[in-house]
Design an enzyme around this catalytic site. Structure first.
Site, PDB file in Angstrom:
ATOM      1  N   ARG A   1     -35.096 -29.170 -16.370  1.00  0.00           N
ATOM      2  CA  ARG A   1     -36.437 -29.426 -16.885  1.00  0.00           C
ATOM      3  C   ARG A   1     -37.351 -28.205 -16.799  1.00  0.00           C
ATOM      4  O   ARG A   1     -38.392 -28.163 -17.450  1.00  0.00           O
ATOM      5  CB  ARG A   1     -37.079 -30.575 -16.086  1.00  0.00           C
ATOM      6  CG  ARG A   1     -36.376 -31.893 -16.216  1.00  0.00           C
ATOM      7  CD  ARG A   1     -37.322 -33.014 -16.502  1.00  0.00           C
ATOM      8  NE  ARG A   1     -38.372 -33.120 -15.536  1.00  0.00           N
ATOM      9  CZ  ARG A   1     -38.572 -34.187 -14.725  1.00  0.00           C
ATOM     10  NH1 ARG A   1     -37.760 -35.221 -14.810  1.00  0.00           N
ATOM     11  NH2 ARG A   1     -39.566 -34.212 -13.901  1.00  0.00           N
TER      12      ARG A   1
ATOM     13  N   GLY B   1     -42.819 -39.120 -23.342  1.00  0.00           N
ATOM     14  CA  GLY B   1     -41.601 -39.843 -23.692  1.00  0.00           C
ATOM     15  C   GLY B   1     -41.912 -41.303 -23.984  1.00  0.00           C
ATOM     16  O   GLY B   1     -43.079 -41.678 -24.183  1.00  0.00           O
TER      17      GLY B   1
ATOM     18  N   HIS C   1     -33.326 -30.891 -11.536  1.00  0.00           N
ATOM     19  CA  HIS C   1     -34.539 -30.505 -12.258  1.00  0.00           C
ATOM     20  C   HIS C   1     -34.496 -29.109 -12.855  1.00  0.00           C
ATOM     21  O   HIS C   1     -35.418 -28.727 -13.584  1.00  0.00           O
ATOM     22  CB  HIS C   1     -35.749 -30.672 -11.341  1.00  0.00           C
ATOM     23  CG  HIS C   1     -36.024 -32.117 -11.054  1.00  0.00           C
ATOM     24  ND1 HIS C   1     -35.278 -32.842 -10.151  1.00  0.00           N
ATOM     25  CD2 HIS C   1     -36.905 -32.986 -11.596  1.00  0.00           C
ATOM     26  CE1 HIS C   1     -35.722 -34.084 -10.127  1.00  0.00           C
ATOM     27  NE2 HIS C   1     -36.698 -34.200 -10.994  1.00  0.00           N
ATOM     28  N   ILE C   2     -33.409 -28.370 -12.585  1.00  0.00           N
ATOM     29  CA  ILE C   2     -33.243 -27.069 -13.243  1.00  0.00           C
ATOM     30  C   ILE C   2     -33.237 -27.265 -14.764  1.00  0.00           C
ATOM     31  O   ILE C   2     -33.685 -26.416 -15.522  1.00  0.00           O
ATOM     32  CB  ILE C   2     -31.941 -26.398 -12.747  1.00  0.00           C
ATOM     33  CG1 ILE C   2     -32.143 -25.955 -11.299  1.00  0.00           C
ATOM     34  CG2 ILE C   2     -31.523 -25.224 -13.612  1.00  0.00           C
ATOM     35  CD1 ILE C   2     -30.909 -25.492 -10.592  1.00  0.00           C
TER      36      ILE C   2
ATOM     37  N   GLY D   1     -42.224 -37.178 -17.015  1.00  0.00           N
ATOM     38  CA  GLY D   1     -41.550 -35.999 -16.456  1.00  0.00           C
ATOM     39  C   GLY D   1     -41.778 -34.794 -17.356  1.00  0.00           C
ATOM     40  O   GLY D   1     -41.843 -34.925 -18.567  1.00  0.00           O
TER      41      GLY D   1
ATOM     42  N   ASP E   1     -34.134 -36.083 -22.202  1.00  0.00           N
ATOM     43  CA  ASP E   1     -33.053 -37.060 -22.408  1.00  0.00           C
ATOM     44  C   ASP E   1     -32.732 -37.326 -23.878  1.00  0.00           C
ATOM     45  O   ASP E   1     -31.693 -37.904 -24.196  1.00  0.00           O
ATOM     46  CB  ASP E   1     -33.404 -38.382 -21.722  1.00  0.00           C
ATOM     47  CG  ASP E   1     -33.329 -38.299 -20.208  1.00  0.00           C
ATOM     48  OD1 ASP E   1     -32.990 -37.203 -19.700  1.00  0.00           O
ATOM     49  OD2 ASP E   1     -33.601 -39.298 -19.532  1.00  0.00           O
TER      50      ASP E   1
END
Ligand code: F6P
Length: 367
Positions: free
Chosen positions: A291, A117, A288-289, A13, A142
């Site tokens: 990200r 990640g 997703h804001i 992501g 995260d």
């Protein structure tokens, strides 16, 4: 050793700060080593399909503040277990890792920088075991990677979540409502916890501490009886009820990725609360804001430091490592130490104690 041609990819992501790292790797490789930099597109998939572009100081000039990744990314496309549909929409799994290594060699690369990640770094480690000189750079909103104080992208996500909470505070207070903010965090509740503390949440629910609804209701009632009818709840998407499981928004959404899409705990909580207390409840899902958009100054600096140090490590031939923040330094950590590990919030965390010491309810009774 000399690095003449290097490859860089972004996997998993996206998050804010990816372009800051790409820029730092490109600039340090060119300025310090006169190297050629090849950007591999769409994560590991580009290593298979051959999609790539040359990165230069010119092409990376204006990307420091830019969200996303100019190379594209995907959380599918693991070359070791590449999933694709056949004509009948059945999922087929192929191992294309040899093809990826073949391309790496054909393109005459001296090193592969994997910005990703836990999942991407694990794949990077597998390539290292197959003889590819890999350096990892830790990314995820995260913040759930072991062996680094922070991953880049996390601070930005916390700031975005905190800003959202600030806004929910004013509207919640004006209407005497219970406002729930659902944020990301599949397995780890770092964003919910830190943004919740920063934004003055009254209740914070994280995956690591299964909640009991009666504890939440008690806290809301206490506030109401004390003259503050509004309450602010911060919930990680992976938060779950004691004895229950995580709420999955769409189990079948990504058969190619193999990971269910989480989400829905905020709505579920709202229903539970409404049944037991006479207050209006509203849920906001931030999604997703968290990200997207421009990285905070912290993430720009962290991304730049990690990228620059990664090139230094490659030039010193220190492959099979991830660059990591061990405050105040950037250090190297063997990739093998990370494989399959997720850093969750320890139950004994000082952050949790701090939250509970100032009266934040974590969905449990504090002893
Ligand atoms: O791993 C980062 C993360 O933001 C998780 O918190 C979240 O569950 C997931 O990505 C969402 O990913 P996608 O972009 O596939 O919806």
């Amino acid at each position: 050793m000399t690095i003449k041609r290097i490859g860089v990819l972004t996997g998993g992501g996206d998050c804010s700060g990816l372009n800051a790292v790409i820029r730092a790797i490109t600039r340090s490789a060119i300025i310090g080593h006169n190297a050629q930099v090849i950007g591999i597109e769409n994560g590991f998939e580009g290593l298979i399909t051959g999609e790539r572009q040359e990165l230069t100081t010119k092409s990376t000039r204006d990307i420091l503040t830019l969200g996303g990744t100019i190379l594209g990314t995907t959380n599918k496309g693991n070359p070791f277990e590449f999933r694709e549909f056949d004509h009948e929409k059945n999922v087929l799994v192929h191992d294309y890792s040899d093809k990826a290594v073949e391309n790496f060699r054909k393109w005459d690369l001296d090193c592969l920088f994997v910005i990703g990640g836990e999942g991407s770094l694990e794949i990077g480690y597998k390539f290292f075991q197959k003889g590819v000189p890999v350096i990892g750079v830790p990314k995820t909103i995260d913040n759930d990677l072991e062996k680094t104080d922070y991953t880049f992208g996390y601070q930005t996500a916390v700031q975005v979540a905190c800003d959202a909470l600030d806004r929910l505070q004013t509207t919640g207070r004006s209407h005497d409502r219970v406002m729930i903010l659902e944020v990301m965090g599949r397995n780890a509740g770092w964003i919910a916890l830190e943004a919740g503390i920063a934004g003055g949440a009254h209740i914070i629910l994280i995956p690591e501490i299964p909640y009991r609804i009666e504890n939440i209701i008690r806290k809301i009632k206490l506030r109401k009886d004390g003259g503050s009818p509004y309450s602010i709840i911060m919930a990680a998407e992976g938060a779950k009820e004691e004895g229950g499981g995580v709420i999955v928004q769409n189990a079948a959404v990504d058969r190619l990725q193999g990971v269910p899409q989480l989400g829905g705990v905020g709505m579920y909580l709202a229903e539970q609360i409404k049944k037991q207390i006479d207050l209006e409840v509203r849920t906001t899902v931030l999604g997703h804001i968290q990200r997207g958009g421009s990285p905070t100054a912290f993430d720009r600096v962290l991304g730049t430091r990690l990228g620059s140090f990664a090139v230094e490590a490659a030039a010193a031939g220190k492959f099979g490592n991830m660059v990591a923040l061990e405050t105040p330094d950037i250090v190297l950590v063997p990739l093998e130490k990370l494989a399959g590990k997720v850093r969750t919030v320890p139950e004994t965390s000082q952050l949790i104690r701090t939250a509970e010491s100032i009266g934040i309810n974590m969905g449990r009774v504090v002893m």
